[in-house]
Write a protein that holds these residues in place. Structure first.
Motif, PDB file in Angstrom:
ATOM      1  N   PHE A  79       0.809  -1.233   0.000  1.00 46.44           N
ATOM      2  CA  PHE A  79       0.000   0.000   0.000  1.00 46.44           C
ATOM      3  C   PHE A  79       0.835   1.273   0.000  1.00 46.44           C
ATOM      4  O   PHE A  79       0.279   2.368   0.080  1.00 46.44           O
ATOM      5  CB  PHE A  79      -0.926   0.010   1.228  1.00 46.44           C
ATOM      6  CG  PHE A  79      -1.823  -1.179   1.322  1.00 46.44           C
ATOM      7  CD1 PHE A  79      -2.952  -1.281   0.509  1.00 46.44           C
ATOM      8  CD2 PHE A  79      -1.554  -2.215   2.202  1.00 46.44           C
ATOM      9  CE1 PHE A  79      -3.781  -2.385   0.589  1.00 46.44           C
ATOM     10  CE2 PHE A  79      -2.377  -3.320   2.292  1.00 46.44           C
ATOM     11  CZ  PHE A  79      -3.502  -3.400   1.481  1.00 46.44           C
ATOM     12  N   LYS A  80       2.181   1.127  -0.084  1.00 48.17           N
ATOM     13  CA  LYS A  80       3.082   2.288  -0.056  1.00 48.17           C
ATOM     14  C   LYS A  80       2.813   3.150   1.179  1.00 48.17           C
ATOM     15  O   LYS A  80       2.747   4.383   1.105  1.00 48.17           O
ATOM     16  CB  LYS A  80       2.937   3.119  -1.332  1.00 48.17           C
ATOM     17  CG  LYS A  80       3.310   2.353  -2.598  1.00 48.17           C
ATOM     18  CD  LYS A  80       3.172   3.222  -3.824  1.00 48.17           C
ATOM     19  CE  LYS A  80       3.536   2.448  -5.084  1.00 48.17           C
ATOM     20  NZ  LYS A  80       3.396   3.277  -6.310  1.00 48.17           N
ATOM     21  N   ALA A  81       2.661   2.489   2.305  1.00 51.29           N
ATOM     22  CA  ALA A  81       2.319   3.176   3.560  1.00 51.29           C
ATOM     23  C   ALA A  81       3.600   3.609   4.263  1.00 51.29           C
ATOM     24  O   ALA A  81       4.007   3.034   5.284  1.00 51.29           O
ATOM     25  CB  ALA A  81       1.484   2.256   4.451  1.00 51.29           C
ATOM     26  N   GLU A  82       4.247   4.655   3.735  1.00 51.98           N
ATOM     27  CA  GLU A  82       5.499   5.117   4.301  1.00 51.98           C
ATOM     28  C   GLU A  82       5.297   5.779   5.659  1.00 51.98           C
ATOM     29  O   GLU A  82       6.129   5.633   6.553  1.00 51.98           O
ATOM     30  CB  GLU A  82       6.170   6.090   3.327  1.00 51.98           C
ATOM     31  CG  GLU A  82       6.614   5.466   2.017  1.00 51.98           C
ATOM     32  CD  GLU A  82       7.694   4.415   2.216  1.00 51.98           C
ATOM     33  OE1 GLU A  82       8.464   4.529   3.204  1.00 51.98           O
ATOM     34  OE2 GLU A  82       7.773   3.470   1.412  1.00 51.98           O
ATOM     35  N   VAL A  83       4.202   6.515   5.820  1.00 56.21           N
ATOM     36  CA  VAL A  83       3.939   7.176   7.097  1.00 56.21           C
ATOM     37  C   VAL A  83       3.720   6.134   8.195  1.00 56.21           C
ATOM     38  O   VAL A  83       4.249   6.254   9.311  1.00 56.21           O
ATOM     39  CB  VAL A  83       2.721   8.114   6.990  1.00 56.21           C
ATOM     40  CG1 VAL A  83       2.403   8.748   8.347  1.00 56.21           C
ATOM     41  CG2 VAL A  83       2.973   9.191   5.939  1.00 56.21           C
ATOM     42  N   PHE A  84       2.941   5.109   7.887  1.00 53.29           N
ATOM     43  CA  PHE A  84       2.706   4.018   8.841  1.00 53.29           C
ATOM     44  C   PHE A  84       4.019   3.308   9.162  1.00 53.29           C
ATOM     45  O   PHE A  84       4.286   2.962  10.325  1.00 53.29           O
ATOM     46  CB  PHE A  84       1.684   3.050   8.257  1.00 53.29           C
ATOM     47  CG  PHE A  84       1.450   1.831   9.092  1.00 53.29           C
ATOM     48  CD1 PHE A  84       0.686   1.902  10.249  1.00 53.29           C
ATOM     49  CD2 PHE A  84       1.998   0.601   8.729  1.00 53.29           C
ATOM     50  CE1 PHE A  84       0.469   0.772  11.036  1.00 53.29           C
ATOM     51  CE2 PHE A  84       1.783  -0.522   9.492  1.00 53.29           C
ATOM     52  CZ  PHE A  84       1.010  -0.440  10.654  1.00 53.29           C
ATOM     53  N   TYR A  85       4.851   3.097   8.161  1.00 56.76           N
ATOM     54  CA  TYR A  85       6.138   2.429   8.354  1.00 56.76           C
ATOM     55  C   TYR A  85       7.052   3.250   9.268  1.00 56.76           C
ATOM     56  O   TYR A  85       7.701   2.705  10.164  1.00 56.76           O
ATOM     57  CB  TYR A  85       6.798   2.202   7.000  1.00 56.76           C
ATOM     58  CG  TYR A  85       8.169   1.577   7.068  1.00 56.76           C
ATOM     59  CD1 TYR A  85       8.319   0.226   7.352  1.00 56.76           C
ATOM     60  CD2 TYR A  85       9.320   2.350   6.853  1.00 56.76           C
ATOM     61  CE1 TYR A  85       9.574  -0.347   7.413  1.00 56.76           C
ATOM     62  CE2 TYR A  85      10.576   1.777   6.909  1.00 56.76           C
ATOM     63  CZ  TYR A  85      10.698   0.433   7.199  1.00 56.76           C
ATOM     64  OH  TYR A  85      11.943  -0.134   7.267  1.00 56.76           O
ATOM     65  N   LEU A  86       7.092   4.559   9.054  1.00 52.48           N
ATOM     66  CA  LEU A  86       7.910   5.428   9.903  1.00 52.48           C
ATOM     67  C   LEU A  86       7.420   5.415  11.348  1.00 52.48           C
ATOM     68  O   LEU A  86       8.220   5.491  12.287  1.00 52.48           O
ATOM     69  CB  LEU A  86       7.894   6.857   9.363  1.00 52.48           C
ATOM     70  CG  LEU A  86       8.605   7.096   8.029  1.00 52.48           C
ATOM     71  CD1 LEU A  86       8.366   8.526   7.555  1.00 52.48           C
ATOM     72  CD2 LEU A  86      10.099   6.829   8.154  1.00 52.48           C
ATOM     73  N   TYR A  87       6.135   5.314  11.526  1.00 53.05           N
ATOM     74  CA  TYR A  87       5.557   5.378  12.870  1.00 53.05           C
ATOM     75  C   TYR A  87       5.855   4.117  13.677  1.00 53.05           C
ATOM     76  O   TYR A  87       6.106   4.188  14.888  1.00 53.05           O
ATOM     77  CB  TYR A  87       4.043   5.586  12.766  1.00 53.05           C
ATOM     78  CG  TYR A  87       3.338   5.644  14.094  1.00 53.05           C
ATOM     79  CD1 TYR A  87       3.414   6.782  14.905  1.00 53.05           C
ATOM     80  CD2 TYR A  87       2.603   4.554  14.553  1.00 53.05           C
ATOM     81  CE1 TYR A  87       2.777   6.827  16.142  1.00 53.05           C
ATOM     82  CE2 TYR A  87       1.960   4.591  15.783  1.00 53.05           C
ATOM     83  CZ  TYR A  87       2.050   5.722  16.563  1.00 53.05           C
ATOM     84  OH  TYR A  87       1.419   5.760  17.786  1.00 53.05           O
ATOM     85  N   THR A 159      14.177  14.505  11.581  1.00 59.53           N
ATOM     86  CA  THR A 159      13.441  15.411  10.700  1.00 59.53           C
ATOM     87  C   THR A 159      14.416  16.345   9.999  1.00 59.53           C
ATOM     88  O   THR A 159      15.187  17.060  10.655  1.00 59.53           O
ATOM     89  CB  THR A 159      12.401  16.224  11.477  1.00 59.53           C
ATOM     90  OG1 THR A 159      11.526  15.320  12.161  1.00 59.53           O
ATOM     91  CG2 THR A 159      11.584  17.114  10.543  1.00 59.53           C
ATOM     92  N   GLU A 160      14.373  16.331   8.676  1.00 63.55           N
ATOM     93  CA  GLU A 160      15.215  17.207   7.857  1.00 63.55           C
ATOM     94  C   GLU A 160      14.376  17.805   6.747  1.00 63.55           C
ATOM     95  O   GLU A 160      13.712  17.065   5.989  1.00 63.55           O
ATOM     96  CB  GLU A 160      16.393  16.432   7.244  1.00 63.55           C
ATOM     97  CG  GLU A 160      17.427  15.946   8.253  1.00 63.55           C
ATOM     98  CD  GLU A 160      18.574  15.220   7.586  1.00 63.55           C
ATOM     99  OE1 GLU A 160      18.484  14.993   6.356  1.00 63.55           O
ATOM    100  OE2 GLU A 160      19.558  14.884   8.281  1.00 63.55           O
ATOM    101  N   THR A 167      16.932   6.952  10.583  1.00 65.72           N
ATOM    102  CA  THR A 167      18.381   7.004  10.506  1.00 65.72           C
ATOM    103  C   THR A 167      18.994   6.280  11.700  1.00 65.72           C
ATOM    104  O   THR A 167      18.320   6.042  12.724  1.00 65.72           O
ATOM    105  CB  THR A 167      18.880   8.455  10.481  1.00 65.72           C
ATOM    106  OG1 THR A 167      20.307   8.465  10.339  1.00 65.72           O
ATOM    107  CG2 THR A 167      18.504   9.183  11.759  1.00 65.72           C
ATOM    108  N   VAL A 168      20.272   5.937  11.555  1.00 63.69           N
ATOM    109  CA  VAL A 168      20.987   5.280  12.645  1.00 63.69           C
ATOM    110  C   VAL A 168      21.240   6.303  13.749  1.00 63.69           C
ATOM    111  O   VAL A 168      21.668   7.430  13.488  1.00 63.69           O
ATOM    112  CB  VAL A 168      22.306   4.676  12.146  1.00 63.69           C
ATOM    113  CG1 VAL A 168      23.053   3.995  13.287  1.00 63.69           C
ATOM    114  CG2 VAL A 168      22.040   3.684  11.031  1.00 63.69           C
TER     115      VAL A 168
END
Length: 370
Positions: A79-87, A159-160, A167-168
């Motif tokens: 589903f290209k759920a990048e926001v969910f993945y980041l969370y 956040t950039e 990020t590591v």
């Protein structure tokens, strides 16, 4: 079109097929299979077996692994759920790594348990009990949890330019962490130690079973083989074989990653290879139910009892215990009775039902006829 754009498109399409569709389908099927396995093995018909205790624990760990793959890879790629993945990534990743390590060591524990049963049946009897099995599972889980504590601090969100990325962290980028957790300790405790245990146990079990079979052939024994025991042996050997087949490529990738670091992830082939390894890991975590249903007849019967409400065969509870022992005792008594008849009567025919009362008694006890 720039090379970076082409790289991203090819990788996204590949991950959508492999990690999106295929991995998600296997995860869902594997979760259903592991749930059925846990239900069947926890029933009163199956939970008394020591091997089933280990397989039950392995199925639970495999279910957690499948949930982790589904949340971090399947939903994101489908589903290209990048926001969910980041969370969820920073929360799910350490739990996922811990469950993967528990799965690895429980597979090694299954191999060790079968090695003790087959290769050391008398010396290892005191170590094989339900209580010891539960203690072993708890100790293995505690070790894996403690080992994976540093991974909770490896990644962080940054956040950039109004964009949040993974990020590591400062802790994860330290040289000490990279050397210990991602290189030396990983190679010893995640790769070398469990793999060595599994290989030694598997080779020893196969060699012992082969020697037993050759000895029976030389002695010319005509006793029927124990099909139930052979099925469990094949089942556990198959679990170990599937584990080695699916995890070796993943181990190789992690060893390469421990040496090259994040530079390895810039290569398209390496990213595609990682996606295939993730799919193989999901297949391994989903294979227990299929293997159990294929090899173990008792597992199939209990499964039909729960799924389709089919009645179990008569005397099912004691099929491998009291009934079999009682049957053996009855047969032994019949043989002794027959031998006694043949010993005391020279007139015994092929059919004992045709004997008269005088023929069944010793000669000295036959009353004389006046």
């Amino acid at each position: 079109m720039s090379s970076d754009t082409l790289y991203d498109q090819r990788l996204a399409e590949f991950k959508r097929i492999v990690e999106g569709y295929l991995l998600s389908i296997v995860c869902i099927c594997g979760l259903l299979g592991n749930a059925l396995t846990c239900v069947i093995l926890s029933s009163r018909f199956m939970r008394t077996s020591i091997t089933n205790i280990y397989i039950f624990s392995l199925s639970c760990a495999s279910s957690c692994v499948l949930i982790g793959f589904l949340l971090t890879h399947g939903i994101r790629s489908t589903f290209k759920a990048e926001v969910f993945y980041l969370y969820i990534f920073t929360r799910i990743f350490p739990i996922h790594v811990t469950c993967l390590l528990i799965q690895i060591y429980l597979t090694a524990t299954v191999a060790v348990d079968r090695f003790i049963l087959i290769c050391m049946p008398f010396r290892g009897r005191k170590w094989r009990s339900p209580r010891h099995a539960v203690i072993v599972v708890i100790c293995v889980s505690a070790f894996c949890i403690l080992y994976c504590v540093p991974f909770w601090f490896e990644f962080t969100l940054k956040t950039e330019n109004n964009e949040t990325i993974i990020t590591v962290s400062d802790f994860g980028s330290t040289e000490m962490f990279r050397l210990l957790m991602r290189k030396y300790l990983y190679f010893i405790f995640v790769f070398l130690l469990p793999l060595t245990i599994i290989l030694i146990c598997k080779i020893s079990i196969i060699k012992k079973l082969y020697c037993i079979r050759q000895r029976k052939r030389q002695l010319g024994t005509s006793s029927k083989p124990n099909r139930s025991s052979n099925a469990i042996n094949f089942l556990l050997l198959s679990i170990v074989f599937i584990f080695l087949l699916t995890q070796l490529p993943y181990f190789v990738f992690n060893v390469l990653y421990s040496w090259f670091g994040t530079k390895l992830m810039m290569n398209l082939r390496a990213r595609q290879y990682l996606s295939i390894n993730n799919l193989l890991s999901v297949i391994n975590a989903s294979s227990t139910f299929i293997l159990y249903a294929f090899f173990d007849k008792k597992f199939r019967q209990v499964g039909q009892y729960f799924l389709f409400c089919q009645p179990l065969p008569a005397g099912f509870d004691s099929r491998t215990g009291t009934t079999r022992a009682l049957k053996g005792t009855v047969m032994l008594s019949k043989r002794r009775s027959t031998n006694s008849i043949r010993k005391y009567s020279p007139h015994v025919k092929q059919n004992p039902a045709d004997l008269t009362k005088e023929q069944l008694l010793p000669t000295s006890q036959v009353p004389s006829v006046v």
